[in-house]
Design a protein around this motif. Structure first.
Motif, PDB file in Angstrom:
ATOM      1  N   PHE A  62       0.818  -1.203   0.000  1.00  0.00           N
ATOM      2  CA  PHE A  62       0.000   0.000   0.000  1.00  0.00           C
ATOM      3  C   PHE A  62       0.860   1.265   0.000  1.00  0.00           C
ATOM      4  CE2 PHE A  62      -2.318  -3.423   2.067  1.00  0.00           C
ATOM      5  CZ  PHE A  62      -3.502  -3.429   1.335  1.00  0.00           C
ATOM      6  N   GLY A  63       0.327   2.304  -0.639  1.00  0.00           N
ATOM      7  CA  GLY A  63       1.036   3.573  -0.707  1.00  0.00           C
ATOM      8  C   GLY A  63       0.408   4.673   0.121  1.00  0.00           C
ATOM      9  N   ALA A  88      -1.841  10.115  16.232  1.00  0.00           N
ATOM     10  CA  ALA A  88      -1.851  10.750  14.917  1.00  0.00           C
ATOM     11  C   ALA A  88      -0.430  11.032  14.438  1.00  0.00           C
ATOM     12  CB  ALA A  88      -2.671  12.033  14.961  1.00  0.00           C
ATOM     13  N   ASP A  89       0.407  11.528  15.338  1.00  0.00           N
ATOM     14  CA  ASP A  89       1.805  11.784  14.973  1.00  0.00           C
ATOM     15  C   ASP A  89       2.510  10.497  14.560  1.00  0.00           C
ATOM     16  OD1 ASP A  89       1.555  14.476  15.501  1.00  0.00           O
ATOM     17  OD2 ASP A  89       2.778  14.465  17.326  1.00  0.00           O
ATOM     18  N   ALA A  90       2.231   9.418  15.272  1.00  0.00           N
ATOM     19  CA  ALA A  90       2.877   8.146  14.961  1.00  0.00           C
ATOM     20  C   ALA A  90       2.537   7.686  13.549  1.00  0.00           C
ATOM     21  CB  ALA A  90       2.460   7.080  15.978  1.00  0.00           C
ATOM     22  N   ALA A  95       4.206   7.142   7.931  1.00  0.00           N
ATOM     23  CA  ALA A  95       3.976   7.341   6.501  1.00  0.00           C
ATOM     24  C   ALA A  95       5.153   8.056   5.848  1.00  0.00           C
ATOM     25  CB  ALA A  95       2.685   8.123   6.284  1.00  0.00           C
ATOM     26  N   GLN A  96       5.627   9.097   6.475  1.00  0.00           N
ATOM     27  CA  GLN A  96       6.739   9.846   5.902  1.00  0.00           C
ATOM     28  C   GLN A  96       8.001   9.000   5.816  1.00  0.00           C
ATOM     29  OE1 GLN A  96       6.744  13.467   8.374  1.00  0.00           O
ATOM     30  NE2 GLN A  96       5.899  14.548   6.621  1.00  0.00           N
ATOM     31  N   GLN A  97       8.248   8.208   6.852  1.00  0.00           N
ATOM     32  CA  GLN A  97       9.442   7.360   6.866  1.00  0.00           C
ATOM     33  C   GLN A  97       9.392   6.276   5.791  1.00  0.00           C
ATOM     34  OE1 GLN A  97       9.386   5.943  10.891  1.00  0.00           O
ATOM     35  NE2 GLN A  97       9.874   7.960  11.760  1.00  0.00           N
ATOM     36  N   ASN A  98       8.180   5.892   5.394  1.00  0.00           N
ATOM     37  CA  ASN A  98       8.017   4.811   4.423  1.00  0.00           C
ATOM     38  C   ASN A  98       7.493   5.304   3.073  1.00  0.00           C
ATOM     39  OD1 ASN A  98       8.522   2.068   5.924  1.00  0.00           O
ATOM     40  ND2 ASN A  98       7.439   3.375   7.383  1.00  0.00           N
ATOM     41  N   ARG A  99       7.602   6.604   2.840  1.00  0.00           N
ATOM     42  CA  ARG A  99       7.218   7.204   1.558  1.00  0.00           C
ATOM     43  C   ARG A  99       5.768   6.888   1.198  1.00  0.00           C
ATOM     44  NH1 ARG A  99      12.673   6.195  -2.150  1.00  0.00           N
ATOM     45  NH2 ARG A  99      14.132   7.229  -0.709  1.00  0.00           N
ATOM     46  N   LYS A 141      -0.251  20.375   8.191  1.00  0.00           N
ATOM     47  CA  LYS A 141      -0.291  21.091   6.913  1.00  0.00           C
ATOM     48  C   LYS A 141       0.819  20.606   5.992  1.00  0.00           C
ATOM     49  CE  LYS A 141      -0.475  25.791   5.003  1.00  0.00           C
ATOM     50  NZ  LYS A 141      -0.455  27.236   5.355  1.00  0.00           N
ATOM     51  N   GLY A 142       0.439  20.254   4.781  1.00  0.00           N
ATOM     52  CA  GLY A 142       1.404  19.781   3.802  1.00  0.00           C
ATOM     53  C   GLY A 142       1.774  18.318   3.940  1.00  0.00           C
ATOM     54  N   LYS A 143       1.250  17.648   4.974  1.00  0.00           N
ATOM     55  CA  LYS A 143       1.589  16.248   5.221  1.00  0.00           C
ATOM     56  C   LYS A 143       0.428  15.300   4.950  1.00  0.00           C
ATOM     57  CE  LYS A 143       4.929  17.482   8.843  1.00  0.00           C
ATOM     58  NZ  LYS A 143       5.302  17.287  10.278  1.00  0.00           N
ATOM     59  N   ILE A 144      -0.761  15.848   4.688  1.00  0.00           N
ATOM     60  CA  ILE A 144      -1.969  15.040   4.458  1.00  0.00           C
ATOM     61  C   ILE A 144      -2.421  15.255   3.023  1.00  0.00           C
ATOM     62  CG2 ILE A 144      -4.319  14.554   5.200  1.00  0.00           C
ATOM     63  CD1 ILE A 144      -2.331  13.972   7.381  1.00  0.00           C
TER      64      ILE A 144
END
Length: 335
Positions: A62-63, A88-90, A95-99, A141-144
């Motif tokens: 999944f992406g 939520a932070d986790a 997600a960011q760590q796994n692109r 902001k910018g992360k979702i």
């Protein structure tokens, strides 16, 4: 949807699914996210990210991830002005760590909101709702990639659900929520999300009429989330594609946001074959409509499915079994 808590399938049901799915090989074509230009995602609970095997399959297939409960109002602000961002932070950090991308779920909903809202005046509720949207969307902001701004606002007959927001703020709360959301994060896609809106029926027509009017008013709504919680004891909605096409004609994107297909327990080969045909029809309908941009399941493994706890006697609703083996539904989508 209702509160999603991890549930354990009955031993007999789990054994049946495992026995059937063991014969289904993993696809040689590659993971789901690699065989399509649609966003392919799964809902997750932050606590399950501690399971190594769960993480491995999640990131392989999944992406996109959707938090099950961690971004709901009662989770992030259980008491006014007291915030809990841990879950939520986790999810966002994972997600960011796994692109991976994130679908934010959900900002305004009649369920799982903090109790203090019940005691607010209309003016205070309006202010609190705006502040909630600004605070949560501002933090990420910018992360979702996309947000379910308003969730499950219709009754089955197409009328508006008499939620605390509808009763105290009136019809205008939907437009306000979307305008506040656009201002809070202009880069995020903004959706209204609901269940039992797969086919053309009273509920989906009520949604269609409202969204058409909002678009005409210039309200910044980008898309429709169709949850797609199906059950094999009911016929597959024959007007699924036609329904998506009429929303697309309004200039809206469509996302399959919470797909699962439950079967009567115990599961067996015949039931899982029927389930597979339902999943394939969802997948194919999304790919037949150019503006269907996302295929997300509400959890990808029966290990953590919410279905048995909400629909007694039904379950085995996901693409993977409790041991994370791909089921016939996965193979039908990704042969």
């Amino acid at each position: 949807m209702k509160l999603r808590l991890p549930q354990v399938l009955a031993i007999t049901a789990a054994a049946a699914v495992m026995a059937t799915s063991q014969a289904v090989p993993a696809s040689a074509a590659g993971p789901l996210k690699s065989i399509t230009n649609r966003v392919v995602g799964s809902a997750v609970a932050a606590q399950n990210l501690n399971e190594a095997d769960f993480k491995s399959v999640l990131t392989r297939e999944f992406g996109n991830i959707t938090p099950e409960n961690e971004m709901k109002w009662a989770s992030v602000e259980p008491n006014r002005g007291q915030y809990n961002w841990g879950g939520a932070d986790a999810i966002v950090n994972f997600a960011q760590q796994n692109r991976m991308t994130v679908r934010g779920h959900t900002l305004v909903w009649h369920s799982q909101y903090p109790n203090y809202l019940n005691n607010l005046s209309a003016a205070d509720l309006r202010s609190a709702t705006q502040q909630h949207i600004n605070t949560e969307m501002g933090r990420y902001k910018g992360k979702i990639r996309a947000w379910d701004v308003v969730n499950e606002m219709f009754n089955e007959d197409g009328s508006r659900r008499q939620s605390i927001f509808q009763q105290k703020l009136g019809d205008g709360y939907v437009a306000d929520a979307f305008r506040w959301a656009r201002a809070a994060d202009p880069s995020a896609k903004l959706y209204i999300n609901d269940y039992n809106t797969e086919g053309i029926n009273a509920k989906s027509t009520g949604l269609y009429n409202m969204v058409k009017a909002l678009k005409q008013q210039g309200v910044p709504i980008d898309g429709i989330g169709i949850q797609t919680h199906l059950a094999t004891k009911y016929a597959f909605p024959s007007s699924f594609r036609q329904n998506m096409e009429r929303f697309a004609a309004l200039g809206l994107d469509i996302a399959i946001t919470e797909a699962d297909v439950r079967v009567p327990l115990p599961a067996d080969a015949a039931k899982l074959n029927t389930q597979a045909s339902y999943y394939k029809q969802i997948w194919d309908a999304c790919h037949a409509v150019s503006r269907c941009v996302e295929f997300t399941t509400w959890g990808y493994t029966d290990r953590h499915s919410w279905i048995p706890g909400t629909f007694p006697g039904e379950g085995a609703a996901c693409l993977f079994d409790t041991n994370l083996r791909p089921k016939p539904a996965y193979q039908r989508i990704n042969p």
